[in-house]
Design a protein around this motif. Structure first.
Motif, mmCIF file in Angstrom:
data_model
loop_
_atom_site.group_PDB
_atom_site.id
_atom_site.type_symbol
_atom_site.label_atom_id
_atom_site.label_comp_id
_atom_site.label_asym_id
_atom_site.label_seq_id
_atom_site.Cartn_x
_atom_site.Cartn_y
_atom_site.Cartn_z
ATOM 1 N N ASP B 89 -74.857 -82.963 -22.051
ATOM 2 C CA ASP B 89 -75.801 -83.869 -22.721
ATOM 3 C C ASP B 89 -76.082 -83.466 -24.165
ATOM 4 N N PHE B 90 -75.744 -82.246 -24.484
ATOM 5 C CA PHE B 90 -76.075 -81.758 -25.820
ATOM 6 C C PHE B 90 -75.018 -82.128 -26.864
ATOM 7 N N LEU B 91 -73.891 -82.662 -26.405
ATOM 8 C CA LEU B 91 -72.800 -82.937 -27.350
ATOM 9 C C LEU B 91 -72.933 -84.324 -27.955
ATOM 10 N N PHE B 92 -72.594 -84.468 -29.198
ATOM 11 C CA PHE B 92 -72.628 -85.805 -29.807
ATOM 12 C C PHE B 92 -71.257 -86.452 -29.752
ATOM 13 N N GLN B 93 -70.251 -85.648 -29.470
ATOM 14 C CA GLN B 93 -68.886 -86.162 -29.434
ATOM 15 C C GLN B 93 -68.084 -85.174 -28.606
ATOM 16 N N TYR B 167 -65.300 -69.791 -42.166
ATOM 17 C CA TYR B 167 -64.695 -69.430 -43.440
ATOM 18 C C TYR B 167 -63.595 -70.444 -43.749
ATOM 19 N N VAL B 168 -63.740 -71.109 -44.882
ATOM 20 C CA VAL B 168 -62.709 -72.076 -45.265
ATOM 21 C C VAL B 168 -62.115 -71.619 -46.578
ATOM 22 N N LYS B 169 -60.834 -71.313 -46.539
ATOM 23 C CA LYS B 169 -60.157 -70.744 -47.709
ATOM 24 C C LYS B 169 -60.014 -71.770 -48.827
ATOM 25 N N ARG B 170 -59.635 -71.266 -49.975
ATOM 26 C CA ARG B 170 -59.426 -72.077 -51.157
ATOM 27 C C ARG B 170 -58.641 -73.357 -50.864
ATOM 28 N N ASN B 171 -59.196 -74.472 -51.298
ATOM 29 C CA ASN B 171 -58.549 -75.786 -51.168
ATOM 30 C C ASN B 171 -58.231 -76.231 -49.751
ATOM 31 N N ALA B 172 -58.740 -75.529 -48.752
ATOM 32 C CA ALA B 172 -58.515 -75.978 -47.379
ATOM 33 C C ALA B 172 -59.609 -76.975 -46.993
ATOM 34 N N ALA B 173 -59.280 -77.834 -46.047
ATOM 35 C CA ALA B 173 -60.281 -78.785 -45.589
ATOM 36 C C ALA B 173 -60.300 -78.775 -44.071
ATOM 37 N N VAL B 174 -61.503 -78.773 -43.506
ATOM 38 C CA VAL B 174 -61.624 -78.871 -42.056
ATOM 39 C C VAL B 174 -61.985 -80.317 -41.757
ATOM 40 N N ASP B 175 -61.057 -81.040 -41.133
ATOM 41 C CA ASP B 175 -61.285 -82.465 -40.920
ATOM 42 C C ASP B 175 -62.251 -82.722 -39.780
ATOM 43 N N GLU B 176 -62.113 -81.899 -38.727
ATOM 44 C CA GLU B 176 -62.990 -82.111 -37.579
ATOM 45 C C GLU B 176 -64.307 -81.369 -37.822
ATOM 46 N N PRO B 177 -65.429 -82.017 -37.551
ATOM 47 C CA PRO B 177 -66.699 -81.317 -37.751
ATOM 48 C C PRO B 177 -66.835 -80.099 -36.836
ATOM 49 N N VAL B 178 -67.628 -79.149 -37.272
ATOM 50 C CA VAL B 178 -67.892 -77.976 -36.446
ATOM 51 C C VAL B 178 -69.271 -78.158 -35.808
ATOM 52 N N HIS B 179 -69.304 -78.101 -34.508
ATOM 53 C CA HIS B 179 -70.579 -78.257 -33.801
ATOM 54 C C HIS B 179 -71.024 -76.897 -33.265
ATOM 55 N N ILE B 180 -72.133 -76.407 -33.794
ATOM 56 C CA ILE B 180 -72.649 -75.122 -33.332
ATOM 57 C C ILE B 180 -73.839 -75.396 -32.435
ATOM 58 N N LYS B 426 -73.229 -88.467 -42.274
ATOM 59 C CA LYS B 426 -71.914 -89.053 -42.522
ATOM 60 C C LYS B 426 -70.966 -88.942 -41.333
ATOM 61 N N ILE B 427 -71.419 -88.338 -40.242
ATOM 62 C CA ILE B 427 -70.586 -88.291 -39.040
ATOM 63 C C ILE B 427 -71.084 -89.406 -38.117
ATOM 64 N N ASP B 428 -70.204 -90.392 -37.868
ATOM 65 C CA ASP B 428 -70.669 -91.603 -37.181
ATOM 66 C C ASP B 428 -71.233 -91.342 -35.790
ATOM 67 N N SER B 429 -70.508 -90.511 -35.017
ATOM 68 C CA SER B 429 -70.954 -90.284 -33.643
ATOM 69 C C SER B 429 -72.316 -89.590 -33.636
ATOM 70 N N LEU B 430 -72.536 -88.697 -34.593
ATOM 71 C CA LEU B 430 -73.810 -87.986 -34.681
ATOM 72 C C LEU B 430 -74.923 -88.946 -35.091
#
Lengths: 481, 446
Positions: B89-93, B167-180, B426-430
Motif C-alpha cells: 500500500d505504500f508504493l505509488f508505482q 550517486y549519479v555520475k557526470r552527465n548521467a541520468a536516472v530515468d526511473e524515479p528512486v523511491h525511498i 512531476k511524476i504522474d503516478s505519484l
C-alpha cells in the motif's frame, strides 16, 4: 556613474545639521543606579509615597531581568552604573508667559527651526517642551483647561492628578513588561500626561518636543495619554538632539488608553543624533510604546518617521481589546551609515470584529541595517479579526541590509490575515525616465523616496509632514545605489 | 499506549550511553575519518542537549513530549519482519521505479529493488556505498549539514551508519524515479531511527527521488533523519518528501542542499500525519544562475503539530528561488511556517519569492507563520506574502448557487487550494496517489 558616487559621498558625509549643545545650568544626580537614586528622584519631584513604592518595585524587577538579545542589533554593553539618572535645569520658575523662558533654550529651538513663541501659536500647537527631564514651558494650557483637557508634565500630573495617574500608570506597560520598561518605571523623571474628558474633541494637535541635552544623561520619558469615552486627540512627538561622542541611552515608555468610542492618533518624528560616519556616538533608543483600545469602537493609530538614533529598538503596539476596535501602524524608518533599526509593531486582536493595518516602509543606505519585526496575534475569541500588513524595503547601496521578520499567531478560524513584503532598489528605468525629462539625479531620488513614503507621510498632521519630508530629504538626497 | 514511557527517563543521558555501546561494536572502524566526525558530533550533542522552546528556532515547537519516551536506538533492532505484502500500500508505482526500503533506519535488501543499471549510477545503502565509493562519500559526508549549532543534526551524525545513498555520475541520468521507503516498525518496541541520506548529482546529472515515511504499530517511533544533497553544476535534482506516519510517530527531518552554478533543485514536502513533525530545509547557492523551488503542503487534524522551517540562502548573484507552502488545519492541530530568504552581500540580481497560505477549519486550530527576508544586497527583487483565513464565502456562494451541496463545495474548494502544491509534482503516478490521499483526507475530515 561618477556623478552618483559624488552625490552618495556628499550625502553620506553630510554632518548632522542639528548638532549643537546648549549651555544651561544643570542639577545633576550622581552617576549610577541604586535605591538611593530612585528615592532622590522621587523626593526631588515631591512624589507621594505610593509612587516611590511603585518605582522601587520596578527597580527590584529590573534587577532580575536580562537585557534582551533577540533584536537584530549590535552594540557594546551598556554600563547602567555609568549613567546620570536625573538632570534638571536649575532655575525652575513657574512660567506665566513664554517671554520668561530661558533665552538659551529659546535660542535652541530657534536654531532647530521651531519658533516656539509665535509660529506655534499661529499653527495652533500647544507645546510641552521637555528640556532633558523637566518641563520648562507649557503653552495653551489655559485654553485646553476650559474644555477640561489636562495636558501637563508627568511630574505635575503626579502632584495634581494623583488618582488618575495611579489608576492608569503601568496598566498598559507594566513594570515587569521588559528590561527597558522596568528601568524606565524605576527612574523616569518626566514626560507628558494627557487626559481628554468624555465626548471632547481636542481642538488642536498636542505636541512635545523632546531634547536630550546634558552629557551622560540617560533620558527616561514617561508619557501617558488617556482618551475618555467618545473623545479624540492627536498627539505629536518630535525629537532632535545635539551632537556628541558618547552613546546616550534613551528608554522611554508611552502608554495610550482609548476608552469606548475614543480615538488617539500618536505621531512621532525622530531625528536624534545618529552617530558620525564611522558609527561613533549616537543615541541608543530603546522605547516601549503601547496602546490599548480598551472600549468598544475605539481606535489607536501610530505614525512614525524614524531617521535618527544609532540604534532604534521600538515596537509601538496596540491591544485591541474592545469589540470593533481598530489599530493602525504607519512607519517610515530610514537608516544611513552605521545606523541600526529594529522596529515594527504588535497587533494583539482580543475583541470581536477588530481590525488592524500595518504599513512599514524601510529605507537603508550606507552600511546600515534596517529590520521590520512585527507580530499579529489573533486570539481564540477574536471573531472576524482582520489584518493587513505591508512591509516594503528600499535599499540604497550594496553595503546595507534590509530584513523582515513578521510573526503571525492565529487561533481563530474567522480571522483574515494578509501580509505582503517586497524589497527592491530604485529602478534604473524609473531614474532614466526622470532624467530624460530633465529631472536631475538628486531631485529624482527625492521624488521617488517621497512617493515611496507618501502612504505614511500622509498620515502625519500637516505641521509634521513638512518636517518629515525635510528630514527624508536631508538624509537621502541623491542616494542612488 | 506505550507502557515503558515514564516521566523520569533522561533520553540525553541514555543516548550518550548508547553511543559508547555503539562505538564498542564498531571494531576496526573507530580510527577512520567517519568515526572522527561521529565523535566530534556526540561532543556537540552533549554540549547542546535537546532544543528547548527558548531558542528562536524552536519557539513554536515543543519537543518535550518526544523526550518522555524510552526509545531504543536501532542497533538493538533485529532484522525486519516485513514482507512485500506489508508494504504494497505504500508504493505509488509498482514497476518502473527503483525501490529502497529502510525499516527503522536499516536497509532491507530483500524488499528493495534496483532497476537502473547505468554505469556511474549508484542507488543503494550508505553502508554499501562507503565500501564501493569510499572516496565520494568522504568528499561529501557531513560537509553540508552543519551540526555545530544543531543538536539534532549532531545526534544524527553521531549515530550515522546507514541511509539511502544515491550517486549519479557526470552527465548521467536516472530515468526511473528512486523511491525511498522509510518505515518505522514500532509494533514491539519504541525505536529511534536516524537515517542518514546522501544524494549526489554530479555535473549535468539528473535524478528524481521520492522519500516516503510510514509507521506501523501502536508504540511510539521517533525518526531523526538528516539528508545531504549535492547538486553539481548544471544538474537537475527533484526530491519529494512525503510524511504519512501515524499518530504515535515523531519525525524530525533535516535537509541541507548545496547547489553549484546553473543547477536546478526542486523540493516538495508533504505532511499528512505524525504527532510532531519538524521539517528543516535549507538550500545554499554556491554558484551563479542556480534555481530552486520549495513546495510544501500540510494537512493537519487531531492534535498534530507540523513545523516547516525553510531557508533559501542566496550566497551568489543571479540566482532564483521560489517557495510555496500551503496548510489546512483542523481540530486542535497546530501548523508552523518559518520561511527565510537570505540574500548575502554581493548576491546581486537575486530573484526570490515566497508565499504561505493557510486555512483554519476549526475553532481550536492554530497557525504560526513567520515569513522572513534578510537582505544585504541592493539590486534584488524579493517578495513574500502570507495569508491566513477561512474558505471564501463568495466562492462558496457561487458554487452553492449552482446547486452544489455545502459539503461538496467545501471539498472542492479545499482541493483546489491544496492542489497548487500537488501540481508541482512531476511524476504522474505519484501525483495521482497524492491527489487521492488529499481527497480522502478532506472527505474523512468531517
Amino acid at each position: 556613474m561618477g556623478n552618483e558616487v559624488d552625490i552618495l559621498e556628499k550625502v553620506t558625509s553630510s554632518d548632522y545639521k542639528y548638532g549643537f549643545t546648549t549651555d544651561v545650568e544643570m542639577d545633576l544626580a550622581p552617576k549610577g543606579l541604586s535605591e538611593e537614586t530612585i528615592k532622590m528622584i522621587s523626593k526631588k519631584k515631591h512624589e507621594p509615597e505610593s509612587m516611590l513604592e511603585w518605582r522601587l518595585k520596578a527597580y527590584k524587577l529590573w534587577l532580575d531581568m536580562k537585557e534582551p538579545g533577540w533584536a537584530n542589533i549590535h552594540y557594546p554593553p551598556i554600563d547602567y552604573q555609568d549613567i546620570i539618572y536625573y538632570a534638571a535645569p536649575k532655575k525652575k520658575n513657574v512660567l506665566n508667559s513664554l517671554d520668561d523662558l530661558d533665552p538659551e533654550i529659546k535660542r535652541t529651538y530657534e536654531k532647530l527651526g521651531i519658533p516656539l513663541v509665535e509660529q506655534m501659536m499661529l499653527a495652533g500647537v500647544a507645546v510641552d517642551a521637555v528640556m532633558d527631564s523637566v518641563s520648562v514651558a507649557t503653552t495653551y494650557k489655559e485654553k485646553l483647561g476650559e474644555l477640561g483637557i489636562i495636558f501637563c508634565s508627568m511630574s505635575e500630573a503626579i502632584e495634581n492628578h494623583k488618582d488618575l495617574v495611579m489608576k492608569y500608570l503601568g496598566s498598559v506597560v507594566p513594570q515587569s513588561d521588559n528590561f527597558f520598561a522596568a528601568l524606565n518605571s524605576a527612574v523616569f523623571t518626566d514626560g507628558s500626561f494627557v487626559y481628554i474628558p468624555k465626548g471632547v474633541r481636542c481642538p488642536m494637535e498636542l505636541s512635545t518636543y523632546f531634547r536630550i541635552n546634558a552629557e551622560n544623561t540617560g533620558q527616561f520619558e514617561r508619557t501617558l495619554i488617556i482618551a475618555d469615552e467618545g473623545s479624540y486627540v492627536s498627539y505629536l512627538e518630535g525629537c532632535t538632539a545635539p551632537m556628541r561622542d558618547e552613546n546616550q541611552l534613551h528608554a522611554a515608555v508611552v502608554e495610550l488608553i482609548a476608552l469606548k468610542d475614543a480615538e488617539i492618533k500618536y505621531s512621532t518624528v525622530q531625528n536624534w543624533y545618529p552617530g558620525d560616519k564611522e558609527g561613533k556616538g549616537g543615541i541608543y533608543n530603546f522605547v516601549t510604546k503601547r496602546g490599548i483600545c480598551f472600549g468598544d469602537n475605539s481606535k489607536i493609530s501610530w505614525t512614525q518617521v524614524e531617521t535618527g538614533s544609532s540604534i532604534t529598538w521600538k515596537y509601538p503596539s496596540v491591544i485591541l481589546k474592545g469589540d470593533n476596535s481598530i489599530g493602525e501602524f504607519y512607519s517610515v524608518a530610514l537608516t544611513n551609515n552605521y545606523q541600526q533599526a529594529d522596529t515594527g509593531t504588535k497587533m494583539l486582536h482580543l475583541g470581536k470584529n477588530t481590525k488592524s493595518r500595518i504599513v512599514s516602509k524601510g529605507i537603508s543606505a550606507g552600511k546600515s541595517n534596517n529590520s521590520y519585526r512585527g507580530l499579529v496575534q489573533v486570539s481564540k475569541r477574536a471573531d472576524n479579526a482582520r489584518n493587513f500588513s505591508q512591509c516594503d524595503s528600499l535599499l540604497m547601496g550594496d553595503k546595507c541590509g534590509a530584513h523582515t521578520f513578521p510573526y503571525f499567531e492565529i487561533k481563530n478560524t474567522s480571522a483574515h490575515v494578509e501580509h505582503e513584503a517586497t524589497t527592491s532598489k530604485i529602478g534604473e528605468d524609473i531614474m532614466f525616465y526622470c532624467n530624460q525629462r530633465g529631472i536631475s539625479q538628486e531631485d529624482a531620488v527625492a521624488l521617488i523616496v517621497n512617493g515611496y513614503a507618501k502612504e505614511v507621510l500622509n498620515q502625519l498632521p500637516m505641521e509634521f509632514a513638512v518636517e518629515a519630508q525635510k528630514l527624508l530629504a536631508i538624509s537621502l538626497e541623491g542616494s542612488v545605489g | 499506549m506505550d507502557k515503558i514511557s515514564t516521566e523520569n527517563i533522561d533520553l540525553k543521558v541514555k543516548l550518550l550511553e548508547d553511543f559508547r555501546e555503539f562505538e564498542s561494536g564498531l571494531n576496526g572502524e573507530t580510527k577512520n575519518y567517519f568515526h572522527k566526525i561521529r565523535q566530534d558530533a556526540i561532543g556537540t550533542f552533549n554540549e547542546l542537549g535537546f532544543p528547548v522552546k527558548k531558542l528562536e528556532e524552536w519557539k513554536y515547537t515543543n519537543i518535550n513530549p518526544i523526550l518522555k519516551h524510552d526509545f531504543k536506538t536501532t542497533q538493538h533492532f533485529a532484522d525486519s519482519k516485513l514482507s512485500a505484502d506489508d508494504i504494497k500500500d505504500f508504493l505509488f508505482q509498482e514497476n518502473g521505479v527503483n525501490l529502497l526500503v529502510f525499516v527503522n533506519g536499516q536497509f532491507d535488501e530483500k524488499l528493495s529493488k534496483i532497476i537502473t543499471k547505468n554505469d556511474g549510477v549508484f542507488i543503494g545503502s550508505l553502508l554499501k556505498g562507503r565500501v564501493i565509493l569510499g572516496e565520494v562519500v568522504e568528499q561529501h559526508f557531513s560537509k553540508y549539514a552543519n551540526y555545530k549549532n544543531q543538536s539534532l543534526t549532531a545526534l544524527n551524525t553521531a549515530f550515522a551508519k546507514d541511509g539511502a545513498f544515491i550517486y549519479v555520475k557526470r552527465n548521467a541520468a536516472v530515468d526511473e524515479p528512486v523511491h525511498i521507503l522509510n518505515i518505522s516498525d514500532s509494533r514491539d518496541e519504541s525505536y529511534l531511527s536516524q537515517p542518514r541520506n546522501l544524494y549526489i548529482a554530479e555535473e549535468g546529472a539528473s535524478v528524481k527521488i521520492v522519500e516516503d515515511y510510514y509507521s506501523i504499530g501502536g508504540k511510539h517511533s521517533f525518526t531523526n533523519a538528516v539528508t545531504e544533497i549535492y547538486c553539481g553544476p548544471n544538474s537537475n535534482l527533484e526530491r519529494y518528501k512525503i510524511q504519512s506516519e501515524g499518530e504515535y510517530a515523531y519525525n524530525i527531518n533535516t535537509t541541507q542542499v548545496m547547489q553549484e552554478k546553473d543547477s536546478l533543485f526542486s523540493d516538495t514536502t508533504i505532511s499528512w500525519g505524525g504527532a510532531i513533525t519538524r521539517n528543516n530545509l535549507c538550500a545554499v547557492f554556491n554558484g551563479t544562475n542556480t534555481e530552486c523551488h520549495f513546495y510544501g503542503l500540510y494537512l493537519l487534524n487531531g492534535k498534530q503539530h507540523v513545523d516547516n522551517h525553510t531557508l533559501a540562502d542566496h550566497a551568489m548573484p543571479n540566482c532564483y528561488s521560489n517557495e510555496l507552502y500551503k496548510g489546512i488545519i483542523d481540530d486542535k492541530a497546530t501548523g508552523v511556517f518559518n520561511g527565510k530568504i537570505m540574500v548575502r552581500e554581493d548576491a546581486q540580481k537575486t530573484n526570490a519569492y515566497q508565499s504561505n497560505g493557510n486555512i483554519l477549519l476549526s475553532e481550536d486550530a492554530t497557525i504560526y507563520s513567520k515569513p522572513q527576508l534578510e537582505i544585504f544586497a541592493d539590486d534584488v527583487k524579493c517578495s513574500h506574502g502570507a495569508t491566513t483565513g477561512q474558505l471564501n464565502n463568495e466562492e462558496m456562494f457561487y458554487l452553492r448557487a449552482r446547486g452544489i451541496g455545502k459539503e461538496e463545495a467545501r471539498i472542492l474548494l479545499l482541493n483546489a487550494f491544496a492542489g497548487d502544491v500537488i501540481d508541482s509534482v512531476k511524476i504522474d503516478s505519484l501525483k495521482k496517489k497524492l491527489r487521492n490521499t488529499l481527497s480522502k483526507k478532506l472527505t474523512k475530515e468531517n
